[in-house]
Enzyme design. Structure first.
Site, PDB file in Angstrom:
ATOM      1  NE  ARG A   1      -3.726  -2.611   0.225  1.00  0.00           N
ATOM      2  CZ  ARG A   1      -2.571  -3.974   0.091  1.00  0.00           C
ATOM      3  NH1 ARG A   1      -2.363  -4.239  -1.035  1.00  0.00           N
ATOM      4  NH2 ARG A   1      -3.903  -5.092  -0.099  1.00  0.00           N
TER       5      ARG A   1
ATOM      6  NE  ARG B   1      -0.830   2.151   5.440  1.00  0.00           N
ATOM      7  CZ  ARG B   1      -1.673   1.081   5.057  1.00  0.00           C
ATOM      8  NH1 ARG B   1      -1.244   0.375   4.895  1.00  0.00           N
ATOM      9  NH2 ARG B   1      -2.835   1.352   4.556  1.00  0.00           N
TER      10      ARG B   1
ATOM     11  CG  ASP C   1      -8.715  -1.332   9.323  1.00  0.00           C
ATOM     12  OD1 ASP C   1      -7.738  -2.232  10.081  1.00  0.00           O
ATOM     13  OD2 ASP C   1      -8.195  -1.779   8.241  1.00  0.00           O
TER      14      ASP C   1
ATOM     15  CE  LYS D   1     -11.478   4.328   3.747  1.00  0.00           C
ATOM     16  NZ  LYS D   1     -10.479   3.847   3.231  1.00  0.00           N
TER      17      LYS D   1
ATOM     18  N   GLY E   1      -6.473  -4.835  -1.915  1.00  0.00           N
ATOM     19  CA  GLY E   1      -6.732  -6.229  -0.980  1.00  0.00           C
ATOM     20  C   GLY E   1      -8.051  -6.809  -2.143  1.00  0.00           C
TER      21      GLY E   1
HETATM   22  C1  NOJ Z   1      -7.739  -0.882   4.418  1.00  0.00           C
HETATM   23  C2  NOJ Z   1      -7.241  -2.132   5.169  1.00  0.00           C
HETATM   24  O1  NOJ Z   1      -5.535  -2.183   4.072  1.00  0.00           O
HETATM   25  C3  NOJ Z   1      -7.415  -3.563   4.869  1.00  0.00           C
HETATM   26  O2  NOJ Z   1      -6.348  -3.894   5.832  1.00  0.00           O
HETATM   27  C4  NOJ Z   1      -8.570  -3.810   5.619  1.00  0.00           C
HETATM   28  O3  NOJ Z   1      -8.556  -5.022   6.206  1.00  0.00           O
HETATM   29  C5  NOJ Z   1      -9.358  -3.113   5.158  1.00  0.00           C
HETATM   30  N1  NOJ Z   1      -9.144  -1.396   5.214  1.00  0.00           N
HETATM   31  C6  NOJ Z   1     -11.224  -2.933   5.951  1.00  0.00           C
HETATM   32  O4  NOJ Z   1     -11.100  -2.075   6.915  1.00  0.00           O
END
Ligand code: NOJ
Length: 804
Positions: A346, A356, A495, A638, A712
């Site tokens: 990322r 990052r 998250d 999101k 992902g």
């Molecule tokens: C982005 C993060 O990179 C990922 O690890 C996470 O699982 C998702 N957000 C969902 O919250």
């Protein structure tokens, strides 16, 4: 509305209208030298680190500027334009252009005022600099005199943040010099008396270079303000307007590299030059420029090498189905996207600004899954690396630093780790992603020896891969919540969901359940009877808890907070239906047939939209519990009810595992970039790469997508399609083929490399089934069921599967 098309043969996306709704980007280079470039040449470059090795400046949130600009000026009329439509931005009635984004190269074609130009941008294979190769052709009937100018806007400091915000410092450490065919910029030039390796305050002199090969430099400029001119812009730089860059240099303030060459063209004549950019010392830079004295030959060869490299990688799994969108995504774009997330994690895009400086544990372990079927040898290296970032207590380091030093790292139990990474605690799911990833790798490659390979833990000690996986089980066992399911700890995959240290997530519980199923296969291989018994008992206990507490009539709940509140029950006013527990109940193998079908039906009814299934519904607004951080986002985006595309991969897989080919494919198509090529005005994002999320029904911009490339989504959708829809399900000893496809697919073909053999798989479906296997022939011999033991495969294996 569309802005371009897929050229599947060349594996290119061709943008035919440059005024795309957002910058549509491509990746060039490798971790040694990375570059992001848009269809209007916007973007940036860095050596090794997006955070600390930044060479080209890019201003985020600023309409895709600056970039790798090449200006072309007619010396007679004094009219000028750029080789990419922007930054000059001529009227599209008279300026015709195409941008070809290919595998690790981008080519801009333009026709204006009877001059045809082709600007090819790439980073040569295994090199740490970039090339801008320009070809100009006079397509008219009279001789032309042109001035061609290349412009590279250097950062004043390799640290991207310092360059943009700490101006009282970074404006006063930079200077430029000119030599023969190149501008040299030196950051901390005053430290040039230091010996190699010596530093002052951790700093040393660093050289960047922007050079020209294939033509003589007619004028130059090393100072941004002089090149552009006050009250001018990238669209009308004073130096380009004047046809002479004034030979100015910079000492303090903003440096740049601008080099002009005069090019005379007879009618029909073509000339070629190359600009070279990199973080290189003077002598090396001179030697590199020498290699491009004849750019035509050098650049054509390097482009060929890049294409061969990438197309070979992609060739290991190819499909030919009745769906052009599916073919283009699986054969090229989703696959290439998976490699980009695998490489860049990322770190660097137009959204991730490069700060990052590490790998997220769960993200990276999942990213690996996207390339296993194409490059198992690359996958295993990264798996080793991620196993070496597992702490000896079995948990994963939430952030694995790019400087990771296995065996010597601090952990989330140490204040130093927390301070350095900003990650305050372990997350519940990180190490659990290892199970499917390691299993998929071993099954694809047949490398059973890997199970016994010894790999260090992050902080101390070492163990076999088998031991690492056992410790991951221990970690969850040692962190159980109030009902005996794995505890929520800092967070699970989501998250924005904080269930509390002792809270419990059904998603993690399903992952844990699957982990135990997978580890049993390893234990069987190891003939570890005692451990098999332990796993069986523990798994049964977990299953009973989940079945007793988490099934809520027609859905699985999302979890419990540590206070015991139930999250995601059907009567909740908000967030009463969640996508991931439903798909994972199936993927984990825990749901009964009845539960699976009910839960999947509910997803279809309550969460699905024409652009994919939303993560949960209704979004949080007035009824968020304490840990429902998703409420900080607008509704429909999101984690707050957006179509979080990564989860779309899991619902594809879940439906496919149930044999529901129609639905699996429907979920693929709803969110597939290629299937939205004609909806660019809605989707906004590139039609060839995945985004992190699409705005859901509750947003006024339903269908708009965001956070391109590094997501992902690439790997989960790839797995959903390859393992799910195409049904490629290898295990330790062979390959099961179990497609789940739309009923109207009468036949399709797959070319797959598998453990040194090549499989040509023809699937026939005259009876229009969604799944199933009536007969499987391997080299003409009928198999039992739909399984091919590895030992019956030959170098060229002909496989015929009759579904119905
Ligand atoms: C982005 C993060 O990179 C990922 O690890 C996470 O699982 C998702 N957000 C969902 O919250």
């Amino acid at each position: 509305m569309n802005y371009g098309y897929f050229d599947d043969k060349q594996r290119e996306y061709v943008i035919t209208r440059p005024d795309t709704p957002a910058p549509w980007a491509n990746y060039l280079g490798s971790p040694e030298y990375g570059a992001v470039i848009s269809n209007n040449a916007g973007g940036y470059s860095f050596a090794k680190s997006g955070a600390n090795g930044r060479i080209l400046r890019y201003v985020f949130n600023n309409f895709d500027q600056p970039g790798r600009y090449i200006y072309i000026r007619d010396n007679e009329s004094k009219d000028y334009w750029s080789a990419s439509w922007q930054p000059v931005g001529k009227d599209l009635e008279t300026y015709k252009s195409e941008c070809h984004h290919g595998t690790a190269y981008t080519k801009m074609l333009a026709d204006y005022s009877e001059i045809h130009s082709e600007a090819l941008y790439y980073v040569p294979l295994n090199k740490s600099y970039e090339v801008w190769n320009l070809k100009v052709t006079n397509t008219g009937k009279k001789a032309r005199s042109l001035t061609v100018t290349g412009y590279a806007e250097f950062t004043n400091n390799s640290n991207y943040n310092e360059d943009l915000v700490n101006l009282q410092y970074s404006l006063f450490i930079t200077r430029t010099a000119f030599e023969e065919n190149r501008i040299r910029q030196t950051v901390h030039g005053n430290l040039d008396t230091l010996k190699k390796g010596e530093m002052v305050d951790n700093k040393t002199a660093t050289d960047r270079v922007f050079g020209l090969a294939g033509a003589k430099v007619s004028s130059f400029c090393g100072d941004k303000e002089k090149f552009i001119g006050r009250y001018h812009s990238y669209a009308d730089p004073a130096g380009v307007e004047a046809g002479n860059l004034g030979d100015a240099l910079s000492y303090n303030e903003n440096a740049c590299g601008a080099l002009a060459a005069e090019i005379a063209l007879e009618p029909g004549e073509t000339k070629e030059i190359a600009f070279i950019l990199g973080m290189k010392e003077n002598e090396e830079a001179a030697a590199i420029l020498k290699e491009y004295e004849h750019p035509e030959a050098a650049c054509a060869k390097e482009l060929e090498e890049l294409i061969t490299y990438w197309h070979e990688k992609l060739s290991h799994f190819q499909v030919n189905t009745p769906s052009p969108e599916f073919n283009t995504m699986i054969n090229t774009w989703n696959a290439y996207n998976c490699f980009m997330t695998f490489i860049w994690s990322r770190a660097a895009s137009f959204i991730y600004c490069g700060l990052r400086n590490g790998y997220g544990y769960r993200d990276t372990v999942q990213d690996i899954q996207g390339v296993i079927h194409l490059a198992p040898e690359m996958a295993v290296d990264k798996i080793r690396f991620m196993l070496s970032a597992q702490v000896d207590n079995g948990g994963g380091l939430p952030l694995v630093k790019f400087t990771h030093n296995a065996g010597h790292e601090d952990t989330p139990d140490d204040a130093s780790y927390v301070k350095e990474t900003g990650h305050p605690a372990y997350r519940a799911d990180d190490a659990l992603w290892l199970f499917p990833t390691v299993y998929k790798y071993i099954s694809e490659s047949g490398n059973l020896d890997f199970i016994d390979e010894v790999i260090p833990f992050a902080n101390k000690d070492e163990g076999t891969v088998y031991e690492h996986l056992k410790r991951a089980i221990d970690f969850s066992m040692n962190h159980l919540g109030i009902h005996g399911m794995p505890a929520g700890l800092y967070a699970d995959w989501n998250d924005c969901l904080r269930l509390g240290k002792k809270g419990e997530s059904t998603f993690v519980a399903f992952q844990f359940y699957l982990g135990m199923t997978i580890l049993k296969k390893f234990a069987q291989y190891k003939q570890d009877g005692k451990y098999i018994k332990y796993l069986e008992e523990s798994q049964k206990k977990l299953e009973n808890i989940i079945q007793d507490l988490c099934w809520n009539e027609d859905r699985f709940i999302r979890g419990f907070t540590e206070k015991g509140e139930v999250i995601g029950k059907r009567t909740d006013p908000e967030a009463n239906m969640w996508l991931n527990p439903q798909s994972w109940s199936v993927i984990s193998g825990l749901a009964t047939d009845e539960q699976a079908d009910l839960a999947l039906d509910m997803v279809n009814q309550q969460l699905n939209t024409e652009f994919g299934a939303v993560l949960m519904d209704p979004p949080y607004h007035a009824h968020a519990f304490d840990g429902a951080l998703a409420v900080i986002y607008n509704q429909g985006v999101k984690e707050n009810g957006g179509i979080f595309s990564q989860s779309q991969g899991w619902i594809i897989l879940a439906e496919a595992l149930r044999g529901h080919g129609e639905r699996a494919f429907m979920y693929f198509k709803e969110n597939a970039p290629a299937a939205q090529n004609d909806k660019a005005q809605i989707r906004k994002l590139e039609p060839y790469c995945y985004g992190q999320f699409t705005e859901g029904k509750t947003s006024p911009h339903f269908g708009r997508s965001h956070v391109h490339w590094l997501t992902g989504t690439a790997s989960t959708i790839m797995v959903g399609c390859v393992e799910g829809i195409m049904g490629m399900r290898p295990d330790f000893y062979g390959l099961k083929i179990s497609p789940s496809v739309p009923k109207d697919w009468e036949s399709f073909e797959i070319e797959k490399d598998f453990r040194g053999n090549h499989l040509h798989i023809v699937v026939k479906n005259p009876g229009h089934a969604e799944s199933g296997c009536k007969k499987l022939l391997v080299n003409g011999k009928e198999m039992e069921g739909n399984y091919i033991p590895a030992e019956v495969m030959t170098k060229q294996t002909e496989v015929e599967l009759i579904m119905s």
